[in-house]
Scaffold this motif. Structure first.
Motif, PDB file in Angstrom:
ATOM      1  N   GLY A   1       0.936  -1.171   0.211  1.00 40.60           N
ATOM      2  CA  GLY A   1       0.111  -0.241   0.249  1.00 40.60           C
ATOM      3  C   GLY A   1       1.028   1.395   0.253  1.00 40.60           C
ATOM      4  O   GLY A   1       0.116   2.430  -0.450  1.00 40.60           O
ATOM      5  N   HIS A   2       2.561   0.975  -0.046  1.00 45.25           N
ATOM      6  CA  HIS A   2       2.793   2.525   0.435  1.00 45.25           C
ATOM      7  C   HIS A   2       4.322   2.654  -0.200  1.00 45.25           C
ATOM      8  O   HIS A   2       4.607   3.153  -0.964  1.00 45.25           O
ATOM      9  N   ALA A   3       4.244   0.916  -0.808  1.00 48.64           N
ATOM     10  CA  ALA A   3       5.916   0.947  -2.037  1.00 48.64           C
ATOM     11  C   ALA A   3       5.423   1.270  -3.349  1.00 48.64           C
ATOM     12  O   ALA A   3       4.055   1.177  -3.921  1.00 48.64           O
ATOM     13  N   LEU A   4       6.080   2.458  -4.069  1.00 50.03           N
ATOM     14  CA  LEU A   4       5.606   3.059  -5.194  1.00 50.03           C
ATOM     15  C   LEU A   4       7.023   2.345  -6.507  1.00 50.03           C
ATOM     16  O   LEU A   4       6.676   1.812  -8.092  1.00 50.03           O
ATOM     17  N   GLU A   5       7.881   1.378  -5.768  1.00 53.34           N
ATOM     18  CA  GLU A   5       9.363   1.431  -6.589  1.00 53.34           C
ATOM     19  C   GLU A   5       8.928  -0.233  -6.647  1.00 53.34           C
ATOM     20  O   GLU A   5       8.992  -0.960  -5.558  1.00 53.34           O
ATOM     21  N   PRO A   6       8.814  -1.009  -8.199  1.00 54.18           N
ATOM     22  CA  PRO A   6       8.365  -1.829  -7.896  1.00 54.18           C
ATOM     23  C   PRO A   6       9.247  -3.092  -7.800  1.00 54.18           C
ATOM     24  O   PRO A   6       9.749  -4.407  -6.825  1.00 54.18           O
ATOM     25  N   GLU A   7      11.365  -2.209  -7.786  1.00 58.55           N
ATOM     26  CA  GLU A   7      12.028  -2.921  -6.655  1.00 58.55           C
ATOM     27  C   GLU A   7      12.688  -3.154  -5.609  1.00 58.55           C
ATOM     28  O   GLU A   7      12.591  -4.531  -5.457  1.00 58.55           O
TER      29      GLU A   7
ATOM     30  N   LYS B   1      12.173 -12.180 -16.152  1.00 64.23           N
ATOM     31  CA  LYS B   1      13.466 -11.505 -15.863  1.00 64.23           C
ATOM     32  C   LYS B   1      13.682 -11.478 -14.493  1.00 64.23           C
ATOM     33  O   LYS B   1      12.640 -11.306 -14.366  1.00 64.23           O
ATOM     34  N   LEU B   2      15.083 -11.620 -13.977  1.00 66.03           N
ATOM     35  CA  LEU B   2      14.759 -11.347 -12.895  1.00 66.03           C
ATOM     36  C   LEU B   2      14.535  -9.654 -11.742  1.00 66.03           C
ATOM     37  O   LEU B   2      15.539  -8.880 -12.339  1.00 66.03           O
ATOM     38  N   LEU B   3      13.779  -9.680 -11.089  1.00 70.15           N
ATOM     39  CA  LEU B   3      13.768  -8.371 -10.611  1.00 70.15           C
ATOM     40  C   LEU B   3      14.109  -8.401  -8.614  1.00 70.15           C
ATOM     41  O   LEU B   3      14.212  -7.654  -8.565  1.00 70.15           O
ATOM     42  N   ALA B   4      15.158  -9.783  -8.312  1.00 69.57           N
ATOM     43  CA  ALA B   4      14.750  -8.867  -6.772  1.00 69.57           C
ATOM     44  C   ALA B   4      14.899 -10.976  -6.910  1.00 69.57           C
ATOM     45  O   ALA B   4      14.970 -11.886  -6.989  1.00 69.57           O
ATOM     46  N   ARG B   5      15.891 -10.927  -5.491  1.00 69.87           N
ATOM     47  CA  ARG B   5      16.778 -12.175  -4.818  1.00 69.87           C
ATOM     48  C   ARG B   5      16.808 -11.531  -3.803  1.00 69.87           C
ATOM     49  O   ARG B   5      17.566 -10.530  -3.083  1.00 69.87           O
ATOM     50  N   SER B   6      16.702 -13.141  -3.284  1.00 75.79           N
ATOM     51  CA  SER B   6      17.376 -12.789  -1.130  1.00 75.79           C
ATOM     52  C   SER B   6      18.307 -14.447  -1.472  1.00 75.79           C
ATOM     53  O   SER B   6      17.863 -15.660  -1.355  1.00 75.79           O
ATOM     54  N   THR B   7      19.502 -14.049  -0.965  1.00 74.71           N
ATOM     55  CA  THR B   7      19.845 -15.143  -0.833  1.00 74.71           C
ATOM     56  C   THR B   7      20.503 -15.688   0.515  1.00 74.71           C
ATOM     57  O   THR B   7      21.356 -14.298   1.004  1.00 74.71           O
ATOM     58  N   THR B   8      20.837 -16.919   1.301  1.00 81.45           N
ATOM     59  CA  THR B   8      22.013 -16.633   1.994  1.00 81.45           C
ATOM     60  C   THR B   8      23.593 -16.781   2.460  1.00 81.45           C
ATOM     61  O   THR B   8      24.543 -16.268   2.197  1.00 81.45           O
ATOM     62  N   GLY B   9      23.957 -17.485   0.650  1.00 83.53           N
ATOM     63  CA  GLY B   9      25.080 -17.184   0.209  1.00 83.53           C
ATOM     64  C   GLY B   9      25.058 -16.086  -1.003  1.00 83.53           C
ATOM     65  O   GLY B   9      25.077 -14.978  -0.281  1.00 83.53           O
ATOM     66  N   ALA B  10      26.218 -15.954  -2.087  1.00 83.84           N
ATOM     67  CA  ALA B  10      26.125 -15.148  -2.694  1.00 83.84           C
ATOM     68  C   ALA B  10      25.070 -15.084  -4.260  1.00 83.84           C
ATOM     69  O   ALA B  10      24.755 -16.385  -3.730  1.00 83.84           O
ATOM     70  N   GLN B  11      25.371 -13.702  -4.498  1.00 82.76           N
ATOM     71  CA  GLN B  11      24.588 -13.652  -5.283  1.00 82.76           C
ATOM     72  C   GLN B  11      24.474 -14.032  -6.254  1.00 82.76           C
ATOM     73  O   GLN B  11      25.699 -13.844  -6.897  1.00 82.76           O
TER      74      GLN B  11
END
Length: 990
Positions: A484-490, A522-532
């Motif tokens: 409801g508050h974020a305007l940036e998709p990334e 296409k990749l928009l965001a990634r979260s990982t415990t190791g290297a990206q």
């Protein structure tokens, strides 16, 4: 050696008796069958030998008759008179039923039949000159078999005698009918095989079975006689086992074989064997019935008693039966086991209660752990193994301290010794493999019968799922707040994958968004415990993300390396859910693990809720950004188009002066050679600058959607003619070979100007970057596409620069070859090809050459229909003027340059009108007019002629024009034609 042991059971003795009976019966059956088989073979041998003698005598008589008849007739004094043309043909001949197709032929010295006893088999005038026996027959009496009739291909036997000074008399028999004739005459056609060979046995002459196939066939590689001999079984030419007898057939020593099928010979012995087997089996069954009766009466009670004694006290009571001694023994055994069972019953009930309680504890999904007051583990059920990740064998007998934080074991034991209990204590336990599990623990002391504390009981329950659900609810609230508050998709996408990975406690989470222009995720965001790490782009249908997007449903894969649709990588398990907005899939949310992982249904449900919450917000944020970017692009495009339009006008004006005055100076001014070179350089530079301006403007028109194609229907050679001429001159100027190949009769529908521009760009590049060798143009029309190919043997495109071949202002050979160019040609070529709904591709290797391929799927018209004007004109410039005027009236055109092409076009479909040149390379235009009249239709025709010879056609044409063309008169005629055809925009008054 067989020994009879007194300890054998009765069943063994009975089985031995039955085995001896079976052995005796089997040996007797085999003996009788062998005798019967020998007798049958002897009878068959005598029969075929007698038949061979009888048949060979008859066949020998027939052959002797053939030779005698030929010799006798040839010696007749007046036989030579039959060679005269006026002599009547009165030969007659017959060898009986063995050779029904025999005939006697009188043949002159040239091998031509002048008389025959059978005109159908040997018509007068037919020739034997090519026969292999003919040369010898002219010199002496000849016998040939087998020999092939050159006229009919039949296999023959020929007995011939020369008639001096005149020719040859030949007795000819057809060998194909001999085998069936023998079978019919001597009977036994179904049982016997009649087989005749040459004296050396190398060639078959006749066979009663499959005669047409074997007559004249070589026998060297056949199975005939394999494994057999006279009076024994061998194989015939088809591999069938037979018993053969043979006899020689004089006077030509043919060999006659008569064979009887092995199955026929052995049928009676085999039938007798079957009867014997039935009798033996019946007798054996009777013996077995007797054995079973004896065994059940005597041995069965003893066997039951032995089984009961082996079981012991748990055996059921035995019912006394059989002989008196056995019944008494059974009663004593029943009394003994009853007493022992009564004593053990109470003990078993107590043990059963203990086992049931232990089973309940061991099968519990909760962890049940027991340890004594010293802290040593005494009990560890299956639930504990699964929950805490330690097998029973590794923990029982060890201290409970290894399961608890350091320093807490002593205080816990002190509290439990005091009788205190601990309930619903929640903590996080880390298994030996490093995976965490949330547990709820209950600890209580264990009391004995005197209420003394003897140990400790621990019950631990896995509450990880409950904890995840609580975290999921919390995360969903946070995501709802964020959307409801974020305007940036990334930013929103990153927040989503971070929270999803935390809740499921997994290594990697990623969010992919669908790009419609490229048709990829296409990749928009990634979260990982190791290297990206991981793929930035995923194609549809590829991996779990691509498949989840296509199916629009979650995809769970727990064994990713063995999954058939997987992408090679390091993950072991994964789950992906689609992001849905309305009815459209817009992306995917994926979680993956580097180690095997099981995803629960609640995990998938949680991710689906996440996706449904975040997808609309992401779509709204991205649309807002896209809208802002689109406005900027449109403004930039408008500014660029205005700039290019202004610049083209400003640049073209001085260039016209430069090019015009340079040309005048070169043509009119007297100057030194060096001055002429300098001025020519000025003019060439101006021409190159004009080409650059035109290319830039063309690219701008394509990108802005303002370029329109003017399609016309034209023969492929006409389209290619100026291109080939220009390319050949350029190639020859550089010392190169030039080759062009094209489909001669192809009709294409293209913008001729733009198509020639495409080919000129490709060919000029090929010539420019080929220091030596050859440039080739190929143009072929398939059923559904036009294929163009330009190849060279030049320096090739550097591998590192091939990805930028179609980019603007890309000079791919800069620094490699000093060649002029703007770097716009291939970029413009690709855009013009795509305007035609086509594709362009290339292959190139450095030092080998380059090949460009263009495929235009819409360039081959299915039929030239509608308001079509057939332009029959061999002059390309006049044809181009007529096409331009017709298209301005909305009329379709087809251009041909010969009478033959015009006739083919009219045969394919009669046009709506025709512009006809009377003088064509292969004939006169009147031939085309005649073809139209023969078609039965009256179409509008306007004639074009060099001289004033069109008036002679009178009313056959609407009008005639002399060259140079009167464009106004032609324009009025085209306007009337367009009006008649109902073409929109046609104005008959113009």
């Amino acid at each position: 050696m067989l020994r009879l042991d007194r300890r054998w059971p009765l069943s063994s003795y009975l089985a031995l008796l039955a085995a001896l009976f079976v052995l005796t019966g089997t040996l007797s059956v085999l003996f009788v069958h062998a005798r019967a088989e020998a007798a049958a073979i002897a009878d068959a041998k005598a029969e075929v030998q007698a038949q061979a003698r009888l048949v060979s005598a008859d066949l020998s008589t027939a052959l002797s008759t053939l030779d005698a008849s030929v010799a006798r007739t040839a010696a007749t004094p007046n036989i030579g008179a039959l060679f005269r043309p006026s002599a009547p043909c009165s030969l007659s001949f017959s060898l009986g039923s063995l050779f029904p197709q025999a005939h006697l032929d009188l043949i002159d010295a040239n091998g031509v039949v002048v008389c025959s006893s059978n005109m159908q088999l040997a018509p007068i005038g037919s020739s034997y000159a090519a026969a292999d026996w003919w040369p010898g027959a002219l010199r002496a009496a000849t016998f040939a078999a087998p020999t092939r009739d050159a006229r009919t291909g039949d296999q023959l036997a020929v007995s011939a005698a020369p008639i001096p000074g005149s020719g040859v008399l030949a007795g000819i028999v057809d060998l194909a009918g001999l085998g069936p004739a023998l079978a019919a005459r001597f009977e036994g056609a179904e049982r016997f095989e009649y087989f005749v060979t040459t004296a050396d046995g190398h060639t078959a002459l006749a066979r009663s079975i499959d005669a047409s196939r074997w007559v004249g066939a070589p026998l060297a590689k056949s199975s005939f006689g394999a494994g057999g001999g006279e009076g024994s079984f061998g194989r015939d030419v088809d591999g069938v086992p037979r018993l053969y007898a043979s006899a020689s057939v004089p006077p030509h020593d043919w060999q006659l074989y008569i064979g009887v099928d092995q199955a026929s010979v052995l049928a009676q012995p085999n039938s007798l064997l079957a009867d014997q087997i039935v009798v033996t089996v019946v007798a054996l069954l009777a013996l077995l019935a007797a054995v079973v009766l004896v065994y059940r009466r005597i041995a069965t009670p003893i066997a039951r008693l032995n089984e009961a004694m082996a079981v012991g006290v748990d055996a059921a009571a035995i019912s006394p039966s059989g002989p008196a001694e056995v019944s008494a023994l059974a009663e004593k055994f029943n009394a003994l086991t009853a007493a022992v069972r009564a004593e053990l019953a109470e003990r078993r009930r107590a043990e059963a209660d203990a086992r049931r309680l232990g089973a309940v504890v061991d099968q519990s999904t909760d962890a049940v752990i027991g340890f004594d007051l010293d802290g040593s583990v005494t009990d560890w059920n299956r639930g504990a193994e699964l929950l805490l990740g330690l097998p029973r064998s590794e923990i029982v007998g060890r201290s409970i301290a290894q399961l608890m934080p350091s320093g807490q074991t002593g205080p816990l034991l002190a509290r439990l010794r005091a009788g205190e209990s601990i309930t619903n204590y929640e903590t996080v336990y880390v298994r030996p493999d490093g995976s965490p599990v949330h547990v709820s623990v209950n600890v209580s002391p264990v009391l004995d019968a005197q209420d003394l504390i003897t140990g400790v009981s621990v019950i631990a329950r896995d509450v990880t799922e409950r904890w995840r659900q609580e975290q999921a609810i919390k995360s969903l609230h946070e995501v709802a707040f964020e959307t409801g508050h974020a305007l940036e998709p990334e930013r929103l996408a990153q927040f989503t994958v971070d929270r999803a990975r935390d809740v499921l406690a997994i290594e990697t989470a990623a969010l992919y968004w669908f790009e419609e222009t490229e048709q990829v995720l296409k990749l928009l965001a990634r979260s990982t415990t190791g290297a990206q790490s991981g793929r930035e782009r995923i194609h549809l249908g590829e991996g779990i993300s691509g498949i989840a997007f296509e199916r629009r449903e979650p995809v769970v894969v727990e064994d990713y390396p063995n999954w058939p649709h997987g992408i090679p990588g390091t993950i072991a398990s994964g789950v992906a859910v689609p992001l849905i907005v309305g009815q459209r899939a817009v992306g995917t949310l994926i979680l993956s693990s580097y180690t095997p992982h099981k995803f629960a249904a609640t995990d998938v449900e949680f991710l689906s809720l996440f996706a449904s919450e975040v997808a609309p917000a992401l779509e709204a944020a991205r649309l807002k950004i896209v809208e802002q970017r689109q406005q900027v692009v449109e403004e930039a495009s408008r500014a660029k188009s205005a700039f290019l339009a202004n610049m083209s006008h400003e640049l073209r004006t001085p260039l016209n002066a430069i090019l015009g005055f340079s040309k005048l100076l070169l043509e009119q001014l007297t100057m030194t050679p060096r001055q002429r070179v300098y001025l020519q350089n000025v003019r060439d530079a101006g021409a190159n600058l004009l080409d650059l301006i035109n290319d830039v403007l063309d690219i701008s028109r394509v990108e802005s959607g303002r370029m329109e194609l003017h399609l016309e229907t034209i023969r492929l050679p006409v389209l290619l003619e100026p291109v080939i001429a220009s390319a050949r001159l350029a190639a020859e100027a550089r010392g190169l070979r030039f080759e062009a190949q094209a489909t001669e009769e192809a009709i294409v529908s293209v913008d001729a100007t733009r198509m020639r521009q495409i080919l000129n760009n490709l060919l000029s590049n090929a010539v420019k970057f080929t220091p030596a060798g050859q440039v080739t143009l190929r143009a072929f029309a398939e059923e559904d596409a036009l294929l163009l190919e330009v190849s060279d043997t030049g320096i090739g495109i550097p591998t590192a620069r091939q990805a930028r071949v179609f980019g603007t202002f890309e000079r791919l050979h800069e620094g490699v070859l000093d060649a002029p160019g703007t770097g716009l040609g291939l970029a413009l070529t690709k855009q013009l090809v795509e305007l035609h709904h086509g594709t362009i591709s290339f292959e190139s290797a450095e030092g080998v050459g380059t090949t460009f391929r263009v495929r235009l799927p819409d360039a081959i018209p299915q039929a030239v229909a509608g308001s079509r004007v057939l332009v029959v004109e061999d002059d390309r410039r006049d044809g181009g003027l007529i096409v331009a005027l017709a298209q301005a009236r909305g009329l379709r055109t087809e251009v041909v340059g010969t009478v033959a092409d015009a006739l083919a076009a009219i045969t394919r479909q009669v046009p709506a009108g025709m512009v006809l040149d009377l003088r064509l390379p292969d004939g006169r235009g009147e031939q085309v007019l005649d073809a139209v009249r023969m078609n039965g239709r009256r179409i509008p025709v306007i004639v074009v002629t060099v001289e004033d010879d069109g008036a002679a056609l009178g009313s056959a044409v609407d009008d005639y024009l002399t060259k140079p063309l009167d464009a106004e008169r032609l324009n009025r005629w085209l306007a009337r034609l367009a009006s008649q055809e109902g073409v929109a925009g046609a104005d008959p008054s113009r």
